[in-house]
Design a protein around this motif. Structure first.
Motif, PDB file in Angstrom:
ATOM      1  N   GLU A  73      48.594  38.533  38.590  1.00  0.00           N
ATOM      2  CA  GLU A  73      47.544  37.490  38.630  1.00  0.00           C
ATOM      3  C   GLU A  73      46.519  37.782  39.724  1.00  0.00           C
ATOM      4  N   GLU A  74      47.007  38.192  40.897  1.00  0.00           N
ATOM      5  CA  GLU A  74      46.093  38.518  41.997  1.00  0.00           C
ATOM      6  C   GLU A  74      45.245  39.726  41.604  1.00  0.00           C
ATOM      7  N   LEU A  75      45.908  40.716  40.957  1.00  0.00           N
ATOM      8  CA  LEU A  75      45.200  41.929  40.548  1.00  0.00           C
ATOM      9  C   LEU A  75      44.093  41.601  39.542  1.00  0.00           C
ATOM     10  N   ALA A  76      44.409  40.707  38.610  1.00  0.00           N
ATOM     11  CA  ALA A  76      43.409  40.308  37.608  1.00  0.00           C
ATOM     12  C   ALA A  76      42.233  39.608  38.287  1.00  0.00           C
ATOM     13  N   ALA A  77      42.531  38.774  39.293  1.00  0.00           N
ATOM     14  CA  ALA A  77      41.465  38.047  40.003  1.00  0.00           C
ATOM     15  C   ALA A  77      40.566  39.029  40.754  1.00  0.00           C
ATOM     16  N   VAL A  78      41.174  40.053  41.353  1.00  0.00           N
ATOM     17  CA  VAL A  78      40.394  41.079  42.044  1.00  0.00           C
ATOM     18  C   VAL A  78      39.538  41.842  41.031  1.00  0.00           C
ATOM     19  N   GLY A  79      40.120  42.130  39.869  1.00  0.00           N
ATOM     20  CA  GLY A  79      39.383  42.829  38.803  1.00  0.00           C
ATOM     21  C   GLY A  79      38.126  42.072  38.399  1.00  0.00           C
ATOM     22  N   GLU A  80      38.255  40.753  38.318  1.00  0.00           N
ATOM     23  CA  GLU A  80      37.094  39.929  37.942  1.00  0.00           C
ATOM     24  C   GLU A  80      35.995  40.025  38.994  1.00  0.00           C
ATOM     25  N   VAL A  81      36.404  40.098  40.265  1.00  0.00           N
ATOM     26  CA  VAL A  81      35.398  40.209  41.334  1.00  0.00           C
ATOM     27  C   VAL A  81      34.684  41.571  41.203  1.00  0.00           C
ATOM     28  N   PHE A  82      35.442  42.610  40.934  1.00  0.00           N
ATOM     29  CA  PHE A  82      34.828  43.934  40.731  1.00  0.00           C
ATOM     30  C   PHE A  82      33.783  43.855  39.624  1.00  0.00           C
ATOM     31  N   GLU A  83      34.170  43.226  38.510  1.00  0.00           N
ATOM     32  CA  GLU A  83      33.265  43.164  37.346  1.00  0.00           C
ATOM     33  C   GLU A  83      32.026  42.345  37.643  1.00  0.00           C
ATOM     34  N   SER A  84      32.158  41.380  38.558  1.00  0.00           N
ATOM     35  CA  SER A  84      31.003  40.528  38.876  1.00  0.00           C
ATOM     36  C   SER A  84      29.934  41.306  39.635  1.00  0.00           C
ATOM     37  N   GLY A  85      30.345  42.428  40.268  1.00  0.00           N
ATOM     38  CA  GLY A  85      29.372  43.241  40.998  1.00  0.00           C
ATOM     39  C   GLY A  85      29.044  42.695  42.382  1.00  0.00           C
ATOM     40  N   TRP A  86      29.688  41.626  42.790  1.00  0.00           N
ATOM     41  CA  TRP A  86      29.406  41.027  44.111  1.00  0.00           C
ATOM     42  C   TRP A  86      30.716  40.804  44.854  1.00  0.00           C
ATOM     43  N   LEU A  87      30.910  41.548  45.961  1.00  0.00           N
ATOM     44  CA  LEU A  87      32.164  41.455  46.708  1.00  0.00           C
ATOM     45  C   LEU A  87      32.061  40.505  47.901  1.00  0.00           C
ATOM     46  N   GLY A  88      30.860  40.172  48.299  1.00  0.00           N
ATOM     47  CA  GLY A  88      30.653  39.399  49.526  1.00  0.00           C
ATOM     48  C   GLY A  88      31.006  37.928  49.365  1.00  0.00           C
ATOM     49  N   ARG A  89      30.626  37.136  50.356  1.00  0.00           N
ATOM     50  CA  ARG A  89      30.859  35.693  50.263  1.00  0.00           C
ATOM     51  C   ARG A  89      30.023  35.124  49.139  1.00  0.00           C
ATOM     52  N   GLY A  90      30.647  34.478  48.185  1.00  0.00           N
ATOM     53  CA  GLY A  90      29.910  33.916  47.049  1.00  0.00           C
ATOM     54  C   GLY A  90      30.663  32.760  46.437  1.00  0.00           C
ATOM     55  N   SER A  91      30.525  32.615  45.129  1.00  0.00           N
ATOM     56  CA  SER A  91      31.067  31.417  44.465  1.00  0.00           C
ATOM     57  C   SER A  91      32.583  31.338  44.575  1.00  0.00           C
ATOM     58  N   ARG A  92      33.257  32.502  44.596  1.00  0.00           N
ATOM     59  CA  ARG A  92      34.727  32.452  44.667  1.00  0.00           C
ATOM     60  C   ARG A  92      35.196  31.917  46.023  1.00  0.00           C
ATOM     61  N   THR A  93      34.428  32.201  47.055  1.00  0.00           N
ATOM     62  CA  THR A  93      34.785  31.669  48.376  1.00  0.00           C
ATOM     63  C   THR A  93      34.541  30.159  48.414  1.00  0.00           C
ATOM     64  N   SER A  94      33.434  29.731  47.833  1.00  0.00           N
ATOM     65  CA  SER A  94      33.169  28.277  47.784  1.00  0.00           C
ATOM     66  C   SER A  94      34.273  27.565  47.013  1.00  0.00           C
ATOM     67  N   THR A  95      34.718  28.175  45.932  1.00  0.00           N
ATOM     68  CA  THR A  95      35.799  27.583  45.134  1.00  0.00           C
ATOM     69  C   THR A  95      37.087  27.504  45.946  1.00  0.00           C
ATOM     70  N   PHE A  96      37.408  28.607  46.619  1.00  0.00           N
ATOM     71  CA  PHE A  96      38.641  28.629  47.420  1.00  0.00           C
ATOM     72  C   PHE A  96      38.581  27.569  48.529  1.00  0.00           C
ATOM     73  N   GLU A  97      37.408  27.428  49.154  1.00  0.00           N
ATOM     74  CA  GLU A  97      37.255  26.386  50.186  1.00  0.00           C
ATOM     75  C   GLU A  97      37.530  24.998  49.609  1.00  0.00           C
TER      76      GLU A  97
END
Ligand SMILES: *Cc1c(COP(=O)(O)O)cnc(C)c1O
Length: 376
Positions: free
Chosen positions: A12-36
């Motif tokens: 599951e963690e690997l799949a989540a990382v894969g999605e970030v790769f595909e998004s093309g943006w590794l920095g602070r973004g929507s996934r960080t806002s969601t996690f917060e």
């Protein structure tokens, strides 16, 4: 070697990382806002009170900066504290006053804190040893009545509560760690909570160089017509933000956290049962009514020589053990003037046994059997 700490990371963690790769943006973004937002909900506070940071240590440094701790001020913390907490205070040029801890739980009682407080005390920093909430409610109340800030280093306490209230939210500022040795891991990472909304807003700005606009792109997107690259700063701050890779892992780990903690509680219960009734070995006291621990650490206490013998025996049998947190009054750079007695006794008698959610029943039984060989 059977580890003391071990993360659980999977597909599951690997799949989540894969999605970030595909998004093309590794920095602070929507996934960080969601996690917060998810973490804020987990600890029962509004999303505007939390900021994701790149480590708990960084959160502690930010806490001291937010509280404007300065030379001449004094900060009280238990001698059994994490080195990063002491560094955060010392880096401000403030004085450290190390207080004692309860020998059995390694948490400070209210009287340990009050004994160390002087008229120069600006803040108190406590952790929740091994995930046990400790006397945080009493300490928070006492500090609030006197206008002394309370910072909770909740690195061990990601799922610890007192009567449903999350550890880390009793004081003015709370910080959590998601480093590689914690229960919820993101590689490196942390979270900062501030009770005061204005302080929380400053924390969010402080985490990103003190910039009063998050990025030129954000300004352009928000409709700034010209020179969207211009900016102002509100503080001379570092860059403490985390990234979407870590946050994507964090969201998955947060969903798995209840299962992790259930398993850890079952292992702790098995240790209690399996190690009961040994004359030479003391178990941690039962938790008070209403307290829930994350069960980050499980420890046993034996006379110093036997403790060291047990550690050597277990290591020979492939079972790693350790002790945390080496009392900071023993670190000369901090300039402590005395060594609190309870902390010293705890440091010479306490041994941490392996405790992580991947330990199976057979391994737990093996550890119990090996402990019983030495501590009869
Ligand atoms: C791990 C830990 C920290 C530091 O966390 P980082 O995220 O590695 O900086 C702070 N305090 C305690 C009690 C810890 O166990």
């Amino acid at each position: 070697m059977i580890n003391v700490f071990q993360p659980s990371l999977g597909e599951e963690e690997l799949a989540a990382v894969g999605e970030v790769f595909e998004s093309g943006w590794l920095g602070r973004g929507s996934r960080t806002s969601t996690f917060e937002a998810e973490f804020a909900a987990h600890i029962g506070v509004g999303g505007q009170h939390v900021t994701a940071v790149n480590s708990c240590t960084e959160g502690l440094f930010m806490a001291m900066e937010l509280l404007e701790i300065k030379p001449g001020d004094e900060v009280v913390m238990p001698s059994v504290s994490f080195v990063g907490a002491a560094n955060a205070v010392a880096s401000r040029g403030a004085d450290l006053a190390f207080c004692d801890v309860d020998e059995r739980t390694l948490n400070p009682r209210l009287e340990h804190v009050t004994e160390a407080v002087t008229d120069r005390t600006k803040a108190v920093v406590v952790l929740h040893y091994g995930g046990r909430p400790g006397w945080v409610g009493d300490i928070a109340l006492w500090c609030r009545e006197r206008g002394i800030a309370l910072v909770e280093d909740a690195a061990c306490a990601v799922a610890s509560t007192v009567d449903g209230v999350a550890c880390g939210t009793f004081g003015d500022i709370g910080v959590w760690s998601f480093d590689a040795m914690k229960i919820l891991v993101t590689g490196d990472g942390g979270m900062l909570y501030a009770r005061d909304p204005e302080l929380a807003a400053r924390a969010a700005t402080m985490a990103n160089l003190g910039l009063l606009q998050s990025s030129g792109l954000a300004a352009a997107s928000a409709g700034v017509a010209d020179r969207w690259w211009e900016f102002e700063v509100s503080s001379f701050s570092r860059r403490s933000v985390t990234n979407d890779l870590a946050s994507a892992i964090g969201s998955v780990q947060l969903r798995r956290l209840p299962a992790f903690v259930r398993r850890r509680r079952a292992i702790a219960a098995a240790y209690r049962l399996g190690l009961a009734g040994l004359g030479t070995l003391r178990l941690p006291p039962e938790l008070p009514e209403g307290h829930l621990s994350s069960e980050y650490l499980f420890w046993v206490q034996l006379e110093p020589q036997l403790r060291d013998e047990l550690a050597r025996h277990l290591r020979k049998r492939g079972i790693y053990t350790t002790f945390r947190y080496f009392p900071l009054d023993g670190v000369s750079a901090y300039g402590a003037r005395h060594s609190p007695a309870g902390a010293a006794r705890a440091a010479s008698t306490t041994l941490l046994l392996p405790l992580h959610q991947a330990l199976d029943d057979a391994t737990v039984q093996q550890i119990i059997d090996e402990v019983r060989e030495v501590a009869s």
